[in-house]
Design an enzyme around this catalytic site. Structure first.
Site, PDB file in Angstrom:
ATOM      1  N   SER A   1       0.850  -1.197   0.000  1.00  0.00           N
ATOM      2  CA  SER A   1       0.000   0.000   0.000  1.00  0.00           C
ATOM      3  C   SER A   1       0.882   1.244   0.000  1.00  0.00           C
ATOM      4  O   SER A   1       2.061   1.163  -0.361  1.00  0.00           O
ATOM      5  CB  SER A   1      -0.943  -0.034   1.201  1.00  0.00           C
ATOM      6  N   ASN A   2       0.350   2.376   0.378  1.00  0.00           N
ATOM      7  CA  ASN A   2       1.129   3.624   0.414  1.00  0.00           C
ATOM      8  C   ASN A   2       0.629   4.502   1.553  1.00  0.00           C
ATOM      9  O   ASN A   2      -0.282   4.121   2.285  1.00  0.00           O
ATOM     10  CB  ASN A   2       1.054   4.331  -0.946  1.00  0.00           C
ATOM     11  N   ARG A   3       1.224   5.681   1.696  1.00  0.00           N
ATOM     12  CA  ARG A   3       0.976   6.519   2.879  1.00  0.00           C
ATOM     13  C   ARG A   3      -0.277   7.392   2.809  1.00  0.00           C
ATOM     14  O   ARG A   3      -0.505   8.219   3.686  1.00  0.00           O
ATOM     15  CB  ARG A   3       2.182   7.443   3.116  1.00  0.00           C
TER      16      ARG A   3
END
Ligand code: C5P
Length: 214
Positions: free
Chosen positions: A26-28
């Site tokens: 995933s990402n931030r």
């Protein structure tokens, strides 16, 4: 002239690309900018469908929310809801890659060799571009340093009416903050720099630019 209510379709947050029932890529992204846009559009009298990746935010009142997890689920939710929309704002940080295979049982450490094979996710904006018609499409470009050239390329490549570019490494801008500092870039070369302010103020400005495009 009286303002015309429009139907907004907004994506927000990250996508999560599972490898097995407990692991994912995933990402931030936290969804704050997309949720601020949904709030601002409802406040301005528009109808809003918000397609949200996994985030911990409460839906703004009056917003119709559709929860998704992966990029493929986000794409199908966008395709399903686009026919009814006048405006599509693609604010989600869609994962570019997903694991090539999904294991329905937790992978054993001993069975992993340190290599993870990935496949490209579809680009949602590019996929739905043929359905644009006279809808307004707005994209985001979060870059690490010098966002304008990259953002301009993405705006043209994805056929957008404008793109919101930001340098996520600037203090107070980007992921997980309540503030942002962005440049709106238009295909005719026009630029509008919005200095550091709350994501809600940025969202209001974006909604009002969209209203003026109509
Ligand atoms: O990730 P990228 O910088 O290319 O994102 C630019 C725009 O494209 C954003 O508006 C994002 O929501 C959208 N996008 C998309 N599908 C992807 C990746 C990005 O619609 N797979």
């Amino acid at each position: 002239m009286e303002k015309q209510a429009m139907k907004f379709l907004i994506t927000a947050g990250p996508t999560r690309e599972p490898l097995d029932p407990v692991r994912f890529l995933s990402n931030r992204s936290t969804g704050k900018m997309g949720f601020a846009l949904a709030y601002a559009a409802v406040q301005a009298g528009h109808e809003v469908t918000l397609i949200a990746g996994p985030v911990t935010l409460e839906s703004p009142e009056g917003v119709r929310r559709v929860d998704v997890e992966t990029a493929l689920e986000m794409l199908s939710a966008v395709e399903k809801n686009l026919p009814d929309a006048d405006v599509y704002i693609s604010c989600a940080a869609v994962a570019d890659w997903r694991p090539a295979t999904y294991s329905p049982v937790k992978l054993k450490k001993s069975g992993m060799d340190g290599e993870l094979r990935l496949v490209r996710n579809p680009d949602i904006l590019k996929t739905i571009r043929p359905q644009k018609g006279n809808r307004i499409f707005v994209g985001f470009a979060a870059e690490t340093g010098m966002p304008e050239a990259e953002a301009k390329r993405k705006m043209l490549e994805k056929g957008l009416d404008f793109i919101v570019a930001n340098d996520v490494t600037m203090p107070g801008a980007g992921f997980a903050t309540d503030t942002n500092c962005v440049t709106l870039l238009f295909p005719n070369g026009e630029k509008s720099f919005l200095t550091l302010r709350s994501k809600l103020e940025i969202a209001k400005e974006i909604v009002s630019r969209i209203e003026r495009l109509r």
